[in-house]
Design a protein around this motif. Structure first.
Motif, PDB file in Angstrom:
ATOM      1  N   MET A   1     104.077  52.802  44.832  1.00 38.73           N
ATOM      2  CA  MET A   1     103.837  52.293  46.173  1.00 38.73           C
ATOM      3  C   MET A   1     103.738  53.413  47.198  1.00 38.73           C
ATOM      4  O   MET A   1     103.214  53.187  48.279  1.00 38.73           O
ATOM      5  N   GLN A   2     104.234  54.602  46.855  1.00 42.58           N
ATOM      6  CA  GLN A   2     104.159  55.676  47.836  1.00 42.58           C
ATOM      7  C   GLN A   2     102.725  56.132  48.090  1.00 42.58           C
ATOM      8  O   GLN A   2     102.443  56.778  49.082  1.00 42.58           O
ATOM      9  N   ALA A   3     101.816  55.782  47.200  1.00 46.55           N
ATOM     10  CA  ALA A   3     100.414  56.142  47.383  1.00 46.55           C
ATOM     11  C   ALA A   3      99.702  55.216  48.368  1.00 46.55           C
ATOM     12  O   ALA A   3      98.595  55.515  48.805  1.00 46.55           O
ATOM     13  N   VAL A   4     100.321  54.109  48.743  1.00 44.33           N
ATOM     14  CA  VAL A   4      99.710  53.163  49.673  1.00 44.33           C
ATOM     15  C   VAL A   4      99.794  53.738  51.085  1.00 44.33           C
ATOM     16  O   VAL A   4     100.870  54.016  51.591  1.00 44.33           O
ATOM     17  N   LYS A   5      98.624  53.892  51.707  1.00 47.46           N
ATOM     18  CA  LYS A   5      98.580  54.469  53.050  1.00 47.46           C
ATOM     19  C   LYS A   5      98.883  53.415  54.110  1.00 47.46           C
ATOM     20  O   LYS A   5      98.575  52.241  53.931  1.00 47.46           O
ATOM     21  N   THR A   6      99.470  53.855  55.201  1.00 47.44           N
ATOM     22  CA  THR A   6      99.764  52.936  56.293  1.00 47.44           C
ATOM     23  C   THR A   6      98.794  53.117  57.465  1.00 47.44           C
ATOM     24  O   THR A   6      98.738  52.265  58.341  1.00 47.44           O
ATOM     25  N   ARG A   7      98.057  54.197  57.457  1.00 51.90           N
ATOM     26  CA  ARG A   7      97.055  54.418  58.499  1.00 51.90           C
ATOM     27  C   ARG A   7      95.855  55.132  57.894  1.00 51.90           C
ATOM     28  O   ARG A   7      95.951  55.715  56.828  1.00 51.90           O
ATOM     29  N   ASP A   8      94.740  55.042  58.595  1.00 55.31           N
ATOM     30  CA  ASP A   8      93.482  55.626  58.127  1.00 55.31           C
ATOM     31  C   ASP A   8      93.057  55.071  56.766  1.00 55.31           C
ATOM     32  O   ASP A   8      92.522  55.781  55.923  1.00 55.31           O
ATOM     33  N   THR A   9      93.275  53.788  56.570  1.00 59.07           N
ATOM     34  CA  THR A   9      92.851  53.124  55.333  1.00 59.07           C
ATOM     35  C   THR A   9      91.341  52.875  55.386  1.00 59.07           C
ATOM     36  O   THR A   9      90.735  52.933  56.466  1.00 59.07           O
ATOM     37  N   GLY A  10      90.746  52.565  54.257  1.00 59.39           N
ATOM     38  CA  GLY A  10      89.314  52.284  54.216  1.00 59.39           C
ATOM     39  C   GLY A  10      88.904  51.169  55.160  1.00 59.39           C
ATOM     40  O   GLY A  10      87.964  51.332  55.954  1.00 59.39           O
ATOM     41  N   PRO A  11      89.593  50.005  55.120  1.00 57.05           N
ATOM     42  CA  PRO A  11      89.225  48.925  56.047  1.00 57.05           C
ATOM     43  C   PRO A  11      89.386  49.327  57.518  1.00 57.05           C
ATOM     44  O   PRO A  11      88.558  48.977  58.367  1.00 57.05           O
ATOM     45  N   GLU A  12      90.429  50.080  57.816  1.00 55.25           N
ATOM     46  CA  GLU A  12      90.645  50.518  59.199  1.00 55.25           C
ATOM     47  C   GLU A  12      89.525  51.454  59.649  1.00 55.25           C
ATOM     48  O   GLU A  12      89.016  51.338  60.771  1.00 55.25           O
ATOM     49  N   LEU A  13      89.126  52.364  58.781  1.00 55.58           N
ATOM     50  CA  LEU A  13      88.037  53.285  59.125  1.00 55.58           C
ATOM     51  C   LEU A  13      86.726  52.535  59.331  1.00 55.58           C
ATOM     52  O   LEU A  13      85.938  52.876  60.214  1.00 55.58           O
ATOM     53  N   THR A  14      86.500  51.494  58.556  1.00 54.72           N
ATOM     54  CA  THR A  14      85.297  50.670  58.728  1.00 54.72           C
ATOM     55  C   THR A  14      85.271  50.041  60.114  1.00 54.72           C
ATOM     56  O   THR A  14      84.258  50.101  60.822  1.00 54.72           O
ATOM     57  N   VAL A  15      86.395  49.458  60.525  1.00 53.84           N
ATOM     58  CA  VAL A  15      86.474  48.832  61.849  1.00 53.84           C
ATOM     59  C   VAL A  15      86.289  49.878  62.940  1.00 53.84           C
ATOM     60  O   VAL A  15      85.549  49.654  63.911  1.00 53.84           O
ATOM     61  N   ARG A  16      86.908  51.022  62.781  1.00 50.68           N
ATOM     62  CA  ARG A  16      86.789  52.085  63.790  1.00 50.68           C
ATOM     63  C   ARG A  16      85.351  52.586  63.915  1.00 50.68           C
ATOM     64  O   ARG A  16      84.860  52.828  65.026  1.00 50.68           O
ATOM     65  N   ARG A  17      84.665  52.714  62.795  1.00 50.61           N
ATOM     66  CA  ARG A  17      83.257  53.163  62.846  1.00 50.61           C
ATOM     67  C   ARG A  17      82.400  52.149  63.599  1.00 50.61           C
ATOM     68  O   ARG A  17      81.537  52.525  64.403  1.00 50.61           O
ATOM     69  N   ILE A  18      82.613  50.876  63.324  1.00 50.81           N
ATOM     70  CA  ILE A  18      81.836  49.838  64.010  1.00 50.81           C
ATOM     71  C   ILE A  18      82.099  49.883  65.511  1.00 50.81           C
ATOM     72  O   ILE A  18      81.173  49.845  66.324  1.00 50.81           O
ATOM     73  N   LEU A  19      83.373  49.974  65.888  1.00 50.85           N
ATOM     74  CA  LEU A  19      83.707  50.025  67.315  1.00 50.85           C
ATOM     75  C   LEU A  19      83.053  51.225  67.991  1.00 50.85           C
ATOM     76  O   LEU A  19      82.515  51.110  69.097  1.00 50.85           O
ATOM     77  N   PHE A  20      83.089  52.360  67.328  1.00 53.49           N
ATOM     78  CA  PHE A  20      82.494  53.575  67.899  1.00 53.49           C
ATOM     79  C   PHE A  20      80.987  53.400  68.061  1.00 53.49           C
ATOM     80  O   PHE A  20      80.415  53.751  69.092  1.00 53.49           O
ATOM     81  N   GLN A  21      80.331  52.823  67.060  1.00 54.05           N
ATOM     82  CA  GLN A  21      78.885  52.598  67.128  1.00 54.05           C
ATOM     83  C   GLN A  21      78.519  51.610  68.230  1.00 54.05           C
ATOM     84  O   GLN A  21      77.440  51.688  68.808  1.00 54.05           O
ATOM     85  N   LEU A  22      79.434  50.686  68.528  1.00 52.71           N
ATOM     86  CA  LEU A  22      79.197  49.729  69.610  1.00 52.71           C
ATOM     87  C   LEU A  22      79.462  50.337  70.989  1.00 52.71           C
ATOM     88  O   LEU A  22      79.227  49.700  72.002  1.00 52.71           O
TER      89      LEU A  22
END
Length: 131
Positions: A1-22
């Motif tokens: 479980m220590q390999a599970v990230k709490t920030r900068d996850t793939g889904p989070e980066l996807t949302v951030r990219r969309i927001l930036f593009q908007l």
């Protein structure tokens, strides 16, 4: 479980990219707000949580609890859902609009983009129920 990230996850980066593009600019992991939302747009008092389906108990296929060690997993996942609900209420009481994006929802980029636009433009300020 220590390999599970709490920030900068793939889904989070996807949302951030969309927001930036908007054209939206945002803050990350606001420490002063309840629940430390993943993405915050302070000007419009909008907060976005990007939840992993498993860890936050979403109703999709990825959100199902394991079949073994139920005595461990059921209380843990239930506590996560209760904490999420409490944090959502606390933010709303402070006047914030909150949107929850689930990991499984990030695969359909077109639908996600439309949903983010509606939320940020103030058309729909309803938080996702989680199921």
């Amino acid at each position: 479980m220590q390999a599970v990230k709490t920030r900068d996850t793939g889904p989070e980066l996807t949302v951030r990219r969309i927001l930036f593009q908007l054209g939206y600019r945002y803050r990350l992991n606001a420490k002063k707000l309840p629940g430390r939302p993943d993405i915050v747009l302070p000007g419009g008092k909008r907060a976005i949580f990007v939840h992993g389906c498993f860890w936050h108990g979403h109703g999709c296929a990825k959100g199902q609890a394991p079949k073994s060690r139920l005595d461990y997993w059921e209380p843990k996942l239930k506590a996560n859902r209760e904490r999420d609900a409490a944090q959502l209420r606390a933010l709303e009481e402070l006047g914030w609009s909150v949107l929850t994006i689930w990991q499984c929802e990030t695969h359909d980029r077109e639908t996600l983009t439309a949903r983010l636009k509606r939320f940020l433009d103030g058309v729909s300020c309803v938080a996702s129920s989680g199921a």
